[in-house]
Structure formats: C-alpha cells, structure tokens
Enzyme design. Structure first.
Site, PDB file in Angstrom:
ATOM      1  N   THR A   1      12.880   9.415 -30.125  1.00 28.40           N
ATOM      2  CA  THR A   1      13.147  10.796 -29.724  1.00 28.40           C
ATOM      3  C   THR A   1      11.872  11.611 -29.633  1.00 28.40           C
ATOM      4  O   THR A   1      11.753  12.512 -28.803  1.00 28.40           O
ATOM      5  CB  THR A   1      14.131  11.444 -30.727  1.00 28.40           C
ATOM      6  OG1 THR A   1      15.326  10.680 -30.716  1.00 28.40           O
ATOM      7  CG2 THR A   1      14.458  12.873 -30.365  1.00 28.40           C
TER       8      THR A   1
ATOM      9  N   ASP B   1      15.446   5.828 -36.307  1.00 30.91           N
ATOM     10  CA  ASP B   1      16.529   4.972 -36.811  1.00 30.91           C
ATOM     11  C   ASP B   1      16.029   3.769 -37.614  1.00 30.91           C
ATOM     12  O   ASP B   1      16.604   3.417 -38.636  1.00 30.91           O
ATOM     13  CB  ASP B   1      17.395   4.454 -35.648  1.00 30.91           C
ATOM     14  CG  ASP B   1      18.153   5.574 -34.952  1.00 30.91           C
ATOM     15  OD1 ASP B   1      18.081   6.726 -35.427  1.00 30.91           O
ATOM     16  OD2 ASP B   1      18.809   5.301 -33.931  1.00 30.91           O
TER      17      ASP B   1
ATOM     18  N   LYS C   1      16.012   6.100 -44.010  1.00 31.11           N
ATOM     19  CA  LYS C   1      16.707   7.151 -43.273  1.00 31.11           C
ATOM     20  C   LYS C   1      18.077   7.323 -43.929  1.00 31.11           C
ATOM     21  O   LYS C   1      18.849   6.372 -44.005  1.00 31.11           O
ATOM     22  CB  LYS C   1      16.848   6.758 -41.794  1.00 31.11           C
ATOM     23  CG  LYS C   1      17.474   7.875 -40.972  1.00 31.11           C
ATOM     24  CD  LYS C   1      17.429   7.617 -39.475  1.00 31.11           C
ATOM     25  CE  LYS C   1      18.057   8.802 -38.747  1.00 31.11           C
ATOM     26  NZ  LYS C   1      17.991   8.722 -37.305  1.00 31.11           N
TER      27      LYS C   1
HETATM   28  N1  ASP Z   1      17.678   6.486 -31.537  1.00 26.21           N
HETATM   29  C1  ASP Z   1      16.397   7.074 -31.767  1.00 26.21           C
HETATM   30  C2  ASP Z   1      15.452   6.001 -32.229  1.00 26.21           C
HETATM   31  O1  ASP Z   1      15.472   5.577 -33.347  1.00 26.21           O
HETATM   32  C3  ASP Z   1      16.475   8.180 -32.755  1.00 26.21           C
HETATM   33  C4  ASP Z   1      15.197   8.894 -33.046  1.00 26.21           C
HETATM   34  O2  ASP Z   1      14.132   8.649 -32.521  1.00 26.21           O
HETATM   35  O3  ASP Z   1      15.275   9.773 -33.904  1.00 26.21           O
HETATM   36  O4  ASP Z   1      14.669   5.567 -31.431  1.00 26.21           O
END
Ligand code: ASP
Length: 460
Positions: free
Chosen positions: A106, A183, A261
C-alpha cells in the site's frame, strides 16, 4: 469531446445523463437510503451497470445503487490527477546517505479508479515527490526491486532483498529503508534478520495501512519516521517502523523477530510480542526503549546468508485436526514443519503416530504456541512429554511465523538436523528471549492499576 461518463453503462449511465452529472462531479445525492456527498469516480468496464461510485470526504468509496437515487445535483467538479511527478533528490554532503528499496504494498500504491482496486503505482522516486520532508533528513536514493502486494513475497524475494541490502551496505550507505506491504512485513523482517547477519547500519522496514490518496494515510509519516531511524538511529538491526498509538504522535521501532501485524485495518497495527518495542521515533529523533541492541558500526562487515529451504510448512493446530495433515506434508517431501500448538504446545493424540512417522522420516518438527505470548513447555503435561519423546523440539518463545522462517533458513544451510537444532535454538536478535516483560501481555487488557484507571475513564 472526451468521455465525461468514463466507464458508466446501462442504468448507471442513464442516471448520470438524466441528472446532468459527470465523472469527477462533486455531487449531492438524495437517495431512498439517505443523502450523500462526494466525487463521482470513474467505473471499470468490468463493473455492473447498476451502481455509481462515490468518493466520500473521509476517503472511503461507496457504491450507490441507481434505483435508490431520487435526485442528484452537481455543486463542483474536481478531476483528480494521481500521477505524482518524480523528483530529483537534493544532495547535501553533510547529511547521512539512505537507500530506499521498494517492494510494493500500500505504501507504494494508489487507487486505480478504472478498476477500483488498489494497485502498486508509485515508484520510490514518486514517493519522494509526495514527501519532500525526506530531504531534510538525509540524502535518499531509491530503487524499486519489486512491485507486489506482500502476500506475494517469498523466499525468492527475501534472498534478492538480502543481496541488495548487502550490496548497499558495502557501497557505504548509512541506513536502509525497505518499503513493503504490511500484511507479511513481519515474515520478511524475520527473513532479513537471519539473512543479513551483523549489519553495521539500521535496516528499517516500513509500510502503510491506508494508501496515500486517502486523507488518513499513514504513508508519509511512516516514511519520515523510517527514514529518520535509518539515517540517525544507533540501532543496527532489522526493524519494522509503523504507527505507535492510533494517532500520529510517534512511531515505534519493533525488532524484526518479535513483531506481528495484529489488526487488519488500524494504522497502529504492528505490536511487539513477548517483549517491549526497541525504540520510539518522531520527526526529530529516535528514543531507544531497550538497552540491549546491536549498535551502529563504521565497518562494512556484513554477512549475507541468503539460504532458504522452501519445503517447510507451518501447521496451525485446531481441535480435531486429522493425522493426514502431517502425513501429506511428509509424503510431499516437506523437510520441516513448525506447529503452532495449543496452550503450552499441544496437539491431539491421533496426531502422535503421524508425528512419529514424520520425525523418523527425517522431518524437522518444531513446536510453538498459538497464544503468541509465553513459552512452549512440553514437560508439564503428559501430552507434551509424549511429543518430545516422538522428536518434536520446543522452540521456546519464538513466534510461530518467526520459527517458520528460521527453520526455512536453517534447513537452507544444512541437512544435518543436529546443526539445524543448534541454529534454531541459538537466540538471534531476541527471537528467543530469557523472559517476558513483567505483565507485558496485560497491556490494555486491564490487570495493571494504571491501565484499569485508563479503561474506567474511557470505557464506562
Ligand atoms: N495487502 C497489502 C500488502 O500487504 C496491505 C498493505 O500494504 O498494507 O501488500
């Protein structure tokens, strides 16, 4: 004329035309479900024809069913340009040199309004374009290694990252920042702790829970904190840097082997488990909370050990697990299994023969606890003793994910199970600790007078 109804078809298109609303209109919607205000976003060609998508002031997008719309009025127009220009970073020789390695997630994402999905789109150079404060902290150079969401990270990427880190350290950087999806950031943090041995400089992993096109995004502040830590901190370890409290007062630096997390959407999602965080970080400085860490050094003597045996699995025990779960791993050639057991490290009796078969076949079996806090103790109950006698090795207070990564790393170096055991049970960067902070697990759950006071005050 350019298409002012980007992507809209059928009933949705008819509704836009009827009320003279275009894509990027700031619109007031009166519907049978209530009133909404926001910006009409473009639609993907794959989406249905029955909804409009509205971006609310909170940054959230909602779908509005066209058959609920009573009236729509345009009160403004705000076409969004989400491309952030790449900027060349100013160099000041007196500032520390930091390398930002991008892997995706993200923090490197924005919303793709065509598909409605969050996609990796920012290059690290664009990240700097979005956060100019970084130039006050350090000389930053950037490299995009991958552009993936972190569920797609794995041994191949861990190895490539470790090699890239080694190369940068040898070149003389003062610190490294790794942009990563949140994640699985704790898996990669553990992998890098093992693969990058004795780093002389801080290696700081950072992500964001909310993409930077949302007002509540944590991307910029996390990046500022992480860069400050990489540039100035005395802690030369692999760390995760994310929001400490739910507000943006300060960030926390968590040791790569003790972090997890813990919330699917809060920005303060990363917590240190079984210990206290390494340090606090704000825009000005890093304040260590722990005394025993590996300090920064001037030499460049880092050792990169990019080994990983991919046939390692983690098994999260649940009541009524059947032995074929273990049998199938053995039959499929798995070399190591980390079990996250109940309580002090238990599984049900029907699994025992399968466990015995596995260890006899030369599979390394380690036990961790799914309670996350606390140690494996396999000599308290008969069931634990039975399992140890069948060859299961207790992994002390290593977190299950950390034990999984460490076992992959250990088996990637040697097939000798005694050597693997020695590697597994030798503490590295607090992956195994002598004890836990007193009452640590009670934090925010009551049981400590100050916290009970706090709970009574805020949750009557
Ligand atoms: N789904 C994303 C990832 O882990 C979530 C994030 O970056 O916070 O790449």
């Amino acid at each position: 004329m350019s298409d002012v109804f980007k992507g809209y078809k059928g009933n949705a298109l008819a509704a836009l035309k009827k009320f003279k609303i275009r894509v990027w209109s700031e619109a007031h919607l009166d519907t049978t479900r209530g009133e909404f205000k926001g910006i009409i976003l473009p639609r993907s060609e794959h989406d249905d024809h029955e909804h409009l998508v509205l971006k609310l002031a909170t940054g959230y997008n909602i779908g509005v069913a066209v058959d609920t719309i009573i009236d729509m009025k345009e009160y403004g127009y705000k076409e969004a340009h989400y491309k952030i220009p790449e900027k060349e970073f100013p160099t000041s020789p007196e500032k520390p040199y930091v390398k930002l390695l991008g892997t995706g997630g993200t923090i490197a994402s924005r919303l793709d309004y065509r598909t409605g999905a969050v996609i990796p789109a920012f290059s690290p150079g664009e990240l700097y374009g979005a956060v100019p404060e970084l130039a006050d902290i350090c000389n930053l150079s950037t490299e995009k290694l991958f552009g993936v969401f972190s569920e797609n990270m794995g041994p191949e990427q861990y190895k490539a990252l470790a090699v890239a880190i080694g190369r940068e350290i040898e070149k003389g950087v003062d610190g490294i920042v790794i942009g990563h999806g949140t994640d699985t950031m704790h898996h990669t943090a553990a992998a890098l702790t093992y693969m990058v041995q004795d780093s002389p400089v801080p290696i700081v992993m950072v992500g964001s829970q909310r993409s930077s096109d949302r007002p509540s995004s944590d991307a910029a502040l996390n990046l500022i904190h992480a860069t400050t830590a990489a540039a100035t901190s005395d802690i030369a370890e692999v760390m995760v840097c994310m929001f400490g409290p739910t507000s943006d007062e300060y960030g926390l630096l968590h040791q790569g082997t003790r972090v997890r997390k813990m919330h699917s959407s809060y920005r303060s999602t990363f917590r240190t488990i079984g210990d206290i965080p390494l340090a606090m970080v704000d825009r000005e400085k890093v304040t260590p909370l722990k005394k025993n860490y590996n300090p920064r050094r001037k030499d460049r003597n880092v050792r990169i050990a990019p080994n990983f045996e991919e046939r390692v699995a983690m098994l999260y025990y649940y009541p009524n697990m059947h032995p074929d779960m273990i049998d199938s791993l053995v039959d499929n050639g798995y070399k190591g299994i980390v079990i996250a057991g109940t309580g002090l490290g238990h599984v049900n009796k029907p699994l025992y023969p399968a466990i015995e078969r596995a260890t006899k076949a030369g599979v390394a079996l380690y036990m961790t606890v799914q309670t996350l806090w606390g140690f494996v103790h396999m000599f308290v109950y008969e069931t634990g003793r039975d399992m140890v006698s069948k060859g299961v090795i207790p992994a002390d207070n290593m977190l299950p994910e950390v034990a999984y990564i460490k076992l992959g790393w250990a088996l990637g170096q040697t097939k000798d199970l005694e050597k693997v055991k020695e590697i597994m049970l030798t503490p590295i960067c607090s992956d195994i600790t002598g004890g836990e902070p007193y009452n640590g697990y009670l934090i925010f759950q009551g049981g400590i007078p100050e916290i009970e006071e706090f709970l009574k005050k805020f949750h009557k």
